[in-house]
Design a protein around this motif. Structure first.
Motif, short mmCIF file in Angstrom:
data_model
loop_
_atom_site.label_atom_id
_atom_site.label_comp_id
_atom_site.label_asym_id
_atom_site.label_seq_id
_atom_site.Cartn_x
_atom_site.Cartn_y
_atom_site.Cartn_z
N SER A 239 0.77 -1.24 0.00
CA SER A 239 0.10 -0.03 -0.07
C SER A 239 0.96 1.15 -0.19
CB SER A 239 -0.99 -0.03 1.28
OG SER A 239 -0.25 -0.09 2.51
N VAL A 240 1.98 1.29 0.58
CA VAL A 240 2.89 2.32 0.52
C VAL A 240 3.95 2.37 -0.50
CG1 VAL A 240 5.08 3.35 1.65
CG2 VAL A 240 3.12 2.22 2.93
N LEU A 241 4.15 1.48 -1.53
CA LEU A 241 4.81 1.31 -2.44
C LEU A 241 4.44 1.22 -3.71
CD1 LEU A 241 7.59 -1.58 -1.18
CD2 LEU A 241 7.77 1.13 -0.80
N ALA A 242 3.23 0.60 -3.84
CA ALA A 242 2.41 0.60 -5.04
C ALA A 242 2.36 1.91 -5.99
CB ALA A 242 1.20 0.01 -5.06
N PRO A 243 1.95 2.90 -5.34
CA PRO A 243 2.05 4.38 -6.09
C PRO A 243 3.37 4.54 -6.94
CG PRO A 243 0.84 4.57 -4.10
CD PRO A 243 1.59 3.17 -3.99
N LEU A 244 4.38 4.56 -6.21
CA LEU A 244 5.77 4.74 -6.68
C LEU A 244 5.97 3.92 -8.02
CD1 LEU A 244 7.59 5.00 -3.47
CD2 LEU A 244 7.11 6.76 -5.03
N GLY A 245 5.47 2.58 -8.17
CA GLY A 245 5.61 1.79 -9.30
C GLY A 245 5.27 2.79 -10.54
N TYR A 246 4.17 3.47 -10.41
CA TYR A 246 3.68 4.14 -11.53
C TYR A 246 4.62 5.24 -12.11
CZ TYR A 246 -0.52 1.47 -11.29
OH TYR A 246 -1.48 0.49 -11.46
N LEU A 247 5.69 5.63 -11.37
CA LEU A 247 6.74 6.43 -11.89
C LEU A 247 7.31 5.81 -13.04
CD1 LEU A 247 8.81 7.50 -8.37
CD2 LEU A 247 7.42 8.85 -9.88
N GLN A 248 7.37 4.49 -13.39
CA GLN A 248 7.80 3.91 -14.37
C GLN A 248 7.22 4.59 -15.82
OE1 GLN A 248 7.52 -0.30 -14.80
NE2 GLN A 248 8.10 -0.43 -16.72
N ILE A 249 5.74 4.92 -15.67
CA ILE A 249 5.30 5.62 -16.85
C ILE A 249 5.96 6.96 -17.10
CG2 ILE A 249 3.00 6.28 -17.80
CD1 ILE A 249 1.62 4.24 -16.26
N VAL A 250 6.12 7.56 -15.93
CA VAL A 250 6.85 8.88 -16.14
C VAL A 250 8.36 8.65 -16.57
CG1 VAL A 250 7.68 10.93 -14.98
CG2 VAL A 250 5.35 9.72 -14.26
N PHE A 251 9.15 8.02 -16.06
CA PHE A 251 10.35 7.75 -16.62
C PHE A 251 10.27 7.17 -18.20
CE2 PHE A 251 11.52 6.73 -12.00
CZ PHE A 251 11.88 8.06 -11.80
N ALA A 252 9.56 6.52 -18.36
CA ALA A 252 9.31 6.01 -19.85
C ALA A 252 8.81 7.10 -20.73
CB ALA A 252 8.08 4.74 -20.12
N ALA A 253 8.01 8.00 -20.31
CA ALA A 253 7.59 9.21 -21.20
C ALA A 253 8.68 9.93 -21.29
CB ALA A 253 6.51 10.04 -20.47
N GLY A 254 9.82 9.94 -20.32
CA GLY A 254 10.85 10.91 -20.39
C GLY A 254 12.01 10.54 -21.32
N TYR A 255 12.16 8.86 -21.29
CA TYR A 255 13.10 8.39 -22.26
C TYR A 255 12.49 8.55 -23.70
CZ TYR A 255 15.97 5.93 -18.82
OH TYR A 255 16.81 5.64 -17.90
N GLY A 256 11.07 8.51 -23.77
CA GLY A 256 10.45 8.56 -24.97
C GLY A 256 10.85 9.94 -25.80
N VAL A 257 10.71 11.09 -25.05
CA VAL A 257 11.09 12.38 -25.48
C VAL A 257 12.59 12.60 -25.70
CG1 VAL A 257 11.01 14.79 -24.61
CG2 VAL A 257 9.11 13.40 -24.40
N LEU A 258 13.45 12.08 -24.77
CA LEU A 258 14.73 12.15 -24.89
C LEU A 258 15.38 11.39 -26.10
CD1 LEU A 258 15.84 12.74 -21.23
CD2 LEU A 258 15.65 14.41 -22.89
N LEU A 259 14.89 10.20 -26.15
CA LEU A 259 15.68 9.27 -26.79
C LEU A 259 14.95 8.94 -28.27
CD1 LEU A 259 16.82 6.53 -24.36
CD2 LEU A 259 18.05 8.33 -25.36
N PHE A 260 13.63 9.11 -28.42
CA PHE A 260 12.89 8.77 -29.69
C PHE A 260 12.12 10.03 -30.09
CE2 PHE A 260 13.41 5.06 -26.83
CZ PHE A 260 14.33 4.46 -27.61
N GLY A 261 12.06 11.15 -29.52
CA GLY A 261 11.18 12.32 -29.81
C GLY A 261 9.84 12.04 -29.54
#
Length: 293
Positions: A239-261
């Motif tokens: 219950s404490v950790l699960a919300p942080l798992g969704y940071l993966q979407i944020v990080f993926a969006a960042g990689y998508g912008v930086l590496l693949f435009g």
């Protein structure tokens, strides 16, 4: 455990889970980079080969012979087959679907877990959980936007990944009733590598030195992320950790912008938010959490 110690423990667990999200997002970004020039089957084979070699080497050095003993080898073989379906559908989807959208769609897995749990464990979902499933599927429709010109059948691939990952989670829960996490990790790696080794000669490639290095990093990241997941739950609950798992979407969006435009459109962002809300409700109702990768 007093309140200050508990708070400190939660902070450690949260940092570990944030690291898990970054590791998985990095894993997927490297995967997308590699499959632009190497066959998907070859990349998947190299990833699981590295996983197996690391787990086996560490186990032998620590003299953990019990890692080779299991009472349910066929269950681990089934887990490997399902995990390969998970990995390959995601990788093939990445060839045409942006990284952020692919990652978000995979996070529908908790909804599929809710749907499948009654079949394997007899766990019935309550009204709130069913509502979360509906919200999740609405989020999927918003992301893929089937009525738009930008819709592609390739978007069904990460949805298939979410389905296979849900089955894999449930099968792993079954395997965990008799085998330790190290045994489960060892056998899923061995069986996945053996299965892919049967077909990889037909998709063989000759990577450059840089690509070989990325392949080793890829396998190491996947294994490290799963180790960090197990470690994080020693410090805090799902219950404490699960919300942080969704940071993966944020990080993926960042990689998508930086590496693949690739910049997600507003409809995709809205759909991602709905999928996140759906998953968080499911997580809150379950004793364990799941992450993609």
């Amino acid at each position: 455990m007093n309140s200050s110690t508990r708070a400190r423990s939660h902070v450690i667990g949260m940092w570990l889970m944030a690291s898990v999200a970054l590791a998985f997002a990095s894993h997927d970004a490297i995967s997308k980079t590699l499959i632009l020039s190497l066959p998907v089957i070859f990349v998947a084979w190299a990833r699981y080969l590295v996983h197996t070699l690391i787990v086996t080497t560490v186990s032998l050095r620590n003299r953990r012979e019990k890692i080779f003993h299991t009472r349910r080898p066929w269950l681990h073989l089934l887990r490997a087959v399902v995990l390969l379906c998970d990995s390959l559908t995601f990788l093939f989807g990445l060839t045409h679907v942006p990284l952020a959208e692919s990652t978000a769609l995979v996070f529908l897995a908790p909804a599929f877990v809710t749907l499948l749990s009654p079949l394997l464990f007899g766990i019935k979902a309550d009204r709130l959980q069913w509502l979360s499933v509906i919200v999740g599927f609405v989020g999927v429709l918003v992301v893929i936007n089937p009525g738009s010109d930008g819709f592609s059948l390739w978007m069904l691939f990460p949805l298939a990944t979410a389905f296979f990952f849900a089955i894999y989670q449930l099968l792993t829960q079954l395997a965990g009733e008799t085998d330790s996490p190290s045994v489960c990790s060892f056998y899923v790696g061995v069986f996945s590598t053996l299965i892919l080794s049967l077909v990889v000669p037909f998709y063989w490639a000759t990577p450059s030195a840089t690509q070989w290095l990325l392949l080793v990093v890829l396998g190491s990241l996947g294994l490290s992320a799963h180790f960090l997941i197990s470690t994080s739950y020693r410090y805090a609950s799902s219950s404490v950790l699960a919300p942080l798992g969704y940071l993966q979407i944020v990080f993926a969006a960042g990689y998508g912008v930086l590496l693949f435009g690739g910049y997600p459109v507003m409809s995709s962002v809205l759909g991602m938010v709905l999928i996140c809300l759906s998953g968080l409700v499911v997580y809150a109702r379950r004793p364990t959490a799941v992450l993609s990768g």
